[in-house]
Design an enzyme around this catalytic site. Structure first.
Site, short mmCIF file in Angstrom:
data_model
loop_
_atom_site.label_atom_id
_atom_site.label_comp_id
_atom_site.label_asym_id
_atom_site.label_seq_id
_atom_site.Cartn_x
_atom_site.Cartn_y
_atom_site.Cartn_z
N SER A 1 0.83 -1.20 0.00
CA SER A 1 0.00 0.00 0.00
C SER A 1 0.86 1.25 0.00
O SER A 1 2.00 1.24 0.50
CB SER A 1 -0.90 0.02 1.24
OG SER A 1 -1.51 1.29 1.38
N TYR A 9 -2.72 -1.30 10.28
CA TYR A 9 -2.84 -1.66 8.85
C TYR A 9 -1.55 -1.29 8.11
O TYR A 9 -0.99 -2.10 7.35
CB TYR A 9 -4.04 -0.94 8.23
CG TYR A 9 -4.13 -1.11 6.73
CD1 TYR A 9 -4.63 -2.30 6.18
CD2 TYR A 9 -3.71 -0.12 5.85
CE1 TYR A 9 -4.71 -2.47 4.80
CE2 TYR A 9 -3.79 -0.28 4.48
CZ TYR A 9 -4.29 -1.45 3.95
OH TYR A 9 -4.35 -1.63 2.59
P1 NAD Z 1 -11.82 -5.49 -0.65
O1 NAD Z 1 -12.26 -5.30 0.76
O2 NAD Z 1 -12.73 -5.06 -1.73
O3 NAD Z 1 -11.39 -6.99 -0.91
C1 NAD Z 1 -10.60 -7.69 0.00
C2 NAD Z 1 -10.69 -9.16 -0.29
O4 NAD Z 1 -9.99 -9.86 0.75
C3 NAD Z 1 -12.13 -9.66 -0.29
O5 NAD Z 1 -12.30 -10.54 -1.38
C4 NAD Z 1 -12.25 -10.40 1.02
O6 NAD Z 1 -13.16 -11.48 1.00
C5 NAD Z 1 -10.82 -10.90 1.22
N1 NAD Z 1 -10.59 -11.21 2.63
C6 NAD Z 1 -10.68 -10.35 3.67
N2 NAD Z 1 -10.53 -11.03 4.82
C7 NAD Z 1 -10.34 -12.33 4.49
C8 NAD Z 1 -10.13 -13.51 5.22
N3 NAD Z 1 -10.13 -13.53 6.57
N4 NAD Z 1 -9.98 -14.68 4.56
C9 NAD Z 1 -10.01 -14.70 3.21
N5 NAD Z 1 -10.21 -13.61 2.46
C10 NAD Z 1 -10.38 -12.44 3.10
O7 NAD Z 1 -10.43 -4.74 -0.72
P2 NAD Z 1 -9.56 -4.21 -1.96
O8 NAD Z 1 -9.64 -2.76 -1.93
O9 NAD Z 1 -9.89 -4.94 -3.19
O10 NAD Z 1 -8.10 -4.61 -1.45
C11 NAD Z 1 -7.35 -5.71 -1.96
C12 NAD Z 1 -5.93 -5.61 -1.44
O11 NAD Z 1 -5.35 -4.38 -1.86
C13 NAD Z 1 -5.81 -5.64 0.08
O12 NAD Z 1 -4.67 -6.36 0.46
C14 NAD Z 1 -5.64 -4.17 0.42
O13 NAD Z 1 -5.00 -3.98 1.66
C15 NAD Z 1 -4.83 -3.69 -0.74
N6 NAD Z 1 -4.93 -2.25 -0.98
C16 NAD Z 1 -6.12 -1.67 -1.27
C17 NAD Z 1 -6.18 -0.30 -1.47
C18 NAD Z 1 -7.46 0.41 -1.82
O14 NAD Z 1 -7.46 1.64 -1.86
N7 NAD Z 1 -8.57 -0.27 -2.05
C19 NAD Z 1 -5.03 0.47 -1.36
C20 NAD Z 1 -3.83 -0.16 -1.06
C21 NAD Z 1 -3.78 -1.52 -0.87
#
Ligand code: NAD
Length: 265
Positions: A157, A170
């Site tokens: 991130s 986080y």
């Molecule tokens: P999201 O919440 O839409 O999706 C997260 C996914 O992780 C979901 O499919 C969920 O089911 C799965 N997950 C969560 N807890 C779980 C568990 N206990 N067991 C199995 N699966 C689990 O989030 P996103 O925005 O698509 O984020 C995806 C990745 O990108 C994450 O690692 C997040 O930290 C990272 N990220 C996101 C952003 C953003 O702005 N959205 C920015 C930087 C990094």
């Protein structure tokens, strides 16, 4: 029988490759899975709760002449991690005749709001379990099955290169992911396996739904990026596809920022 490899996808950039994307039923993971499958990879969709969405994604991929299947597992526990490994091996063996894997995308993750002072032990343990412990032990189990020349992409991130006190735990989990990516790149280099951290800025997903539903917040987030808007899941998937494919073969141990130039100074 090697169903995936006979799927008519050999001509594509990732034809003949097998990919696992964790947390792929929605958001960034879904977009990456769709993109890898379009590039020809036999794509395993891991999900936790959203079975209907995961199955719909499998159908969408198959409808476009791709190959995919879905596995349920809660990565918040060791039992769930072991279940994913077990089901993956069983499924790959049954479908492809081999347990070999080429591309592993550690995407599943949860957000955790809270400064140092406001973070409870339970919240700390939960975010570390899903964001750090799960990728670590998943890698421990799957690295031996990863074929030489493979690709590991770990979702990091923007918050590891700029200070963001409101999400202290986080941000720390993603710092651990950067370190893990760096050390594994060194360890796995001799096998031709690249390991990189992919670091989105604020992306329009369910994780940020509350933040971005407020128009003032959205304008603020837009102003953080040099390109003046919020990023999309497809933009992260494009970068993931680059790191997963042959064009990135000389890039390993790196942190790839996908934030539209946020906090450039
Ligand atoms: P999201 O919440 O839409 O999706 C997260 C996914 O992780 C979901 O499919 C969920 O089911 C799965 N997950 C969560 N807890 C779980 C568990 N206990 N067991 C199995 N699966 C689990 O989030 P996103 O925005 O698509 O984020 C995806 C990745 O990108 C994450 O690692 C997040 O930290 C990272 N990220 C996101 C952003 C953003 O702005 N959205 C920015 C930087 C990094």
């Amino acid at each position: 029988m090697n169903a995936g490899l006979e799927y008519g996808i050999q001509g594509r950039r990732l034809g003949g490759k097998v990919a696992l994307v964790t947390g792929a039923s929605r958001g960034i993971g879904r977009a990456i899975a769709l993109r890898l499958a379009r590039e020809g990879a036999f794509t395993v969709i891991h999900y936790r709760h959203e079975e209907a969405s995961a199955q719909a994604l499998v159908e969408e991929i198959e409808g476009a002449s791709g190959a995919a299947w879905a596995i349920q597992a809660d990565l918040g526990t060791m039992t769930g991690i072991e279940r994913l490994v077990r089901e993956l091996e069983k499924g790959l063996l049954g479908r492809l005749g081999s347990t070999g894997l080429d591309i592993l995308i550690n995407n599943a993750g949860i957000a955790s709001q809270g400064t140092l002072g406001a973070t409870t032990e339970a919240a700390f343990d939960e975010v570390f379990a899903v964001n750090v412990k799960a990728p670590f032990f998943l890698l421990q189990a799957l690295v031996p099955r990863l074929r030489d020349g493979g690709r590991i992409i770990n979702l990091s991130s923007l918050v590891t290169r700029m200070a963001y006190p409101p999400e202290a735990a986080y941000a720390m989990t993603k710092g651990a992911i950067d370190t893990l990516s760096l050390l594994l790149a060194k360890e796995l280099g001799p096998r031709g396996i690249t390991v990189n951290a992919l670091a989105p800025g604020v992306i329009d997903t369910d994780m940020n739904a509350q933040l971005l539903s407020d128009s003032g917040n959205r304008r603020y987030v837009e102003s953080l990026s040099a390109l003046g808007r919020v990023g999309t899941v497809e933009e992260v998937a494009d970068a993931a596809a680059f790191l997963a494919g042959p064009d990135s073969r000389w890039i390993t141990g790196q942190y790839l920022d996908v934030s539209g130039g946020s906090f450039l100074g």
